[in-house]
Scaffold this active site. Structure first.
Site, PDB file in Angstrom:
ATOM      1  CD  GLU A   1      -2.777  -1.165   2.495  1.00 51.68           C
ATOM      2  OE1 GLU A   1      -3.979  -1.467   2.342  1.00 51.68           O
ATOM      3  OE2 GLU A   1      -2.295  -0.838   3.588  1.00 51.68           O
TER       4      GLU A   1
ATOM      5  CD  GLU B   1      -5.445   2.678   2.808  1.00 53.12           C
ATOM      6  OE1 GLU B   1      -5.984   2.608   3.924  1.00 53.12           O
ATOM      7  OE2 GLU B   1      -4.304   2.246   2.571  1.00 53.12           O
TER       8      GLU B   1
ATOM      9  CB  CYS C   1      -8.751   1.814   8.038  1.00 56.64           C
ATOM     10  SG  CYS C   1      -8.028   1.264   6.477  1.00 56.64           S
TER      11      CYS C   1
END
Length: 636
Positions: A308, A324, A407
């Protein structure tokens, strides 16, 4: 209900003691409809309750019940950081309760806190994944355990609660946890850091909220320890944790994007509060270089699905964009802190780009599904995730209701709830308008309170009208950001007199009267955007933007049987608006089947006749079912 006389920092997610600009709180800035007001209401109506439903359904709140009942670890559900999403939900609720006075939401908030409180141990330790028989020992896995990360979100939620409703049981839980961290990781304690930065930014803000400098000092210790290889090496290298190079010596962000951004936000807070010019300069350099070399046109950050993480300089493949949604939130956090510290409009530009194109694009139109990642090129239509299951894949091809690692939904919810605080700032000499929303703004100059209303249909239209509704009997300055995307500048109208303004800040200083208006006019017509030639992945391609919005093409708008992968843009013709719809001139490329994708001469596909290609804002993608989509399109 919320006590609006709590402090000068009431309703402020970030409240530095010094800086070029002073933040305003969620009571000072009230959104009334429009692009962001509508999303704030969607958050209140659907998103927060959706997140509540899922943290209960997934069992993440019930982990606290299991801890109290003594049935852990067997009854634990979710990942090691599941506690953090409960805390982010509580932060979203705290801001929303403060914004609306929603008594039913406040009752639900208190009910969740009542389930958390008994789990906290006598020394302040609080976690459902570690510290009990059959679980890992406390702080036995700083690389992946996320204990300090969870504390960070607990503390940020407590700041939200304290600055809206006032001190209560939840704030006291966070204070005890923060005290425990200072004891356990202080100068004579564990000389380590958390694998996921977050505690740093939280402790710095908690110091501002409480006035206790020990929390700032602990945040500073964590910042200074980072980069000295206290964490174990892993497959991705210590760079993944930002533990390979000290913060002061890092000139561009690398490794896990969210981790890097949260760390930078905490670093800015520490630099500002300790008057550490060297650290602030290092972080400004990091942000400048990351923006210039490692950021997508949408404002998204993170080019690698593996880890990520950020890619190398100019490594920005559109179809592999991770970007993200949490990294978008992290970018807003960092840039807002730098805006307050410096007053430089470029940071507000970055906030605007990221809010409109990353953060706004995560939730679906109904507020009950979300993108975790944000690709710029969807090559295949994908499949609709089940509405009643957690998606195991962060890179879901369509928005999913929830994720095994979830998240992003709670992060977007807490950002929407506190969004008013990012719109405008004040100084002893005036008000500064950074983001264009319909609503009311109140501030104060040295001589007394001032206020204004803002009317706009931005970003669909480019007229922003500010009307003074309260003033003082002396001169003060109204400053309005002129966005960096407006290369030709804009027109400022004061008392019927027009003047051209360039990107940066337009300033009007005068003795204002109630009813005075200042209007900024911007051209939000669609325009072509070309990439830096060093971005190999999109060399020879073009994107279309309109105002702050990145546009995209979706296959549902193409001729039957056509696919976005065959689109070619005729960049000799400017994009335009036709019957309210942005369009560009395009052609479709036709290819012959081959048994080998390489040749000794440049292939030239056959091109269709030109046609008008409808374009939509990128944040609205994937709201009409499975489709292919792309932002960057090769030139014909």
């Amino acid at each position: 209900m919320p006590d609006t006389s709590l402090s000068l920092d009431h309703g402020r997610p970030v409240a530095p003691s010094t800086g070029a600009l002073r933040p305003l709180g969620i009571d000072d800035v009230r959104l009334r409809g429009g692009f962001w007001g509508d999303r704030q209401e969607l958050n209140h109506r659907a998103m927060i309750e959706h997140c509540e439903y899922w943290v209960e359904r997934a069992g993440w709140v019930a982990n606290f019940d299991a801890a109290r009942a003594g049935t852990l670890p067997g009854a634990h559900t979710g990942r090691e950081f599941a506690d953090s999403d409960v805390y982010k939900l509580l932060e979203a609720m705290a801001w929303e309760i403060g914004r609306t006075g929603d008594e039913a939401m406040d009752a639900r908030f208190r009910a969740i806190v009542d389930r958390i409180a008994p789990v906290q141990e006598a020394d302040g330790y609080l976690n459902t994944y570690f510290g009990r028989p059959g679980q890992g020992a406390r702080y036995s896995d700083l690389e992946w355990g996320h204990e300090l990360y969870c504390y960070g979100h607990l503390i940020q939620a407590a700041v939200a609660r304290g600055r809206t409703t006032g001190p209560d049981l939840f704030v006291e839980i966070a204070r005890r946890a923060a005290d425990h961290v200072c004891e356990a990781f202080g100068p004579d304690g564990i000389q380590g850091v958390c694998g996921h930065p977050e505690i740093e930014v939280a402790l710095a803000e908690f110091a501002r909220y409480t006035g206790d400098p020990k929390y700032l000092e602990q945040s500073r210790l964590f910042i200074e320890r980072r980069g000295h290889r206290t964490l174990a090496d892993i497959e991705f290298g210590r760079q993944y944790f930002q533990d390979d190079t000290p913060v002061r010596d890092t000139d561009v962000m690398a490794g896990h994007a969210v981790r890097a951004l949260y760390l930078a936000a905490g670093g800015v807070d520490v630099a500002v509060e300790t008057d550490d010019g060297e650290l602030l300069t290092a972080l400004k350099t990091q942000v400048a270089n990351t923006t210039a070399r490692r950021t997508y046109v949408t404002g998204g950050m993170g080019a690698h699905h593996e880890g990520e993480s950020f890619g190398l300089d100019f490594e920005l493949p559109p179809d592999r964009s991770y970007s993200e949604s949490c990294a978008g939130v992290g970018s807003v956090m960092v840039n807002f802190r730098l805006l307050l510290a410096t007053g430089e409009s470029r940071y507000a530009d970055a906030i605007e780009r990221t809010l409109y194109n990353v953060v706004a694009g995560s939730p679906g139109e109904d507020g009950t599904s979300f993108f975790y990642t944000n690709t710029l090129h969807q090559r295949v239509p994908g499949a609709t995730p089940p509405a009643d299951e957690q998606s195991p894949r962060a890179a879901s091809s369509l928005r999913a209701p929830w994720f095994e690692v979830s998240c992003c939904p709670t992060n977007v919810a807490r950002t929407f709830a506190s969004l008013g605080a990012y719109v405008a700032t004040s100084s002893p000499d005036g008000l500064q308008l950074h983001q264009f929303v319909t609503g009311t703004i109140r501030g104060a100059v040295a001589e007394g309170p001032i206020a204004m209303t803002v009317e706009t249909a931005y970003p669909d239209e480019g007229t922003i009208t500010v009307t003074v509704s309260e003033t003082v009997d002396s001169e003060w300055e109204l400053a309005i950001r002129v966005p960096g995307w407006a290369h030709a500048g804009g027109t400022l109208v004061v008392d019927g007199q027009e003047r051209t303004v360039v990107p940066g800040t337009a300033r009007v200083r005068r003795r204002f009267a109630v009813g005075d208006t200042v209007t900024l006019q911007l051209d939000v017509s669609p325009r072509l955007t070309y990439p830096d030639p060093r971005v190999d992945a999109v060399r020879g391609s073009v994107a279309v933007e309109a105002g702050p919005l990145v546009l995209c093409a979706e296959s549902v708008d193409l001729p039957e049987g056509a696919d976005v992968n065959s689109l070619r843009i005729v960049d000799a013709e400017a994009p335009r608006v036709r019957d309210g719809q942005p369009v560009a001139t395009a052609r479709l490329a036709g290819f012959e089947s081959t048994d080998w994708p390489y040749a000794d001469a440049l292939g030239r596909p056959a091109l269709s006749e030109p046609f008008e290609l409808p374009l939509i804002p990128y944040h609205r993608r994937a709201n009409r079912g499975p489709a292919t989509m792309r932002v960057w399109m090769p030139c014909a």
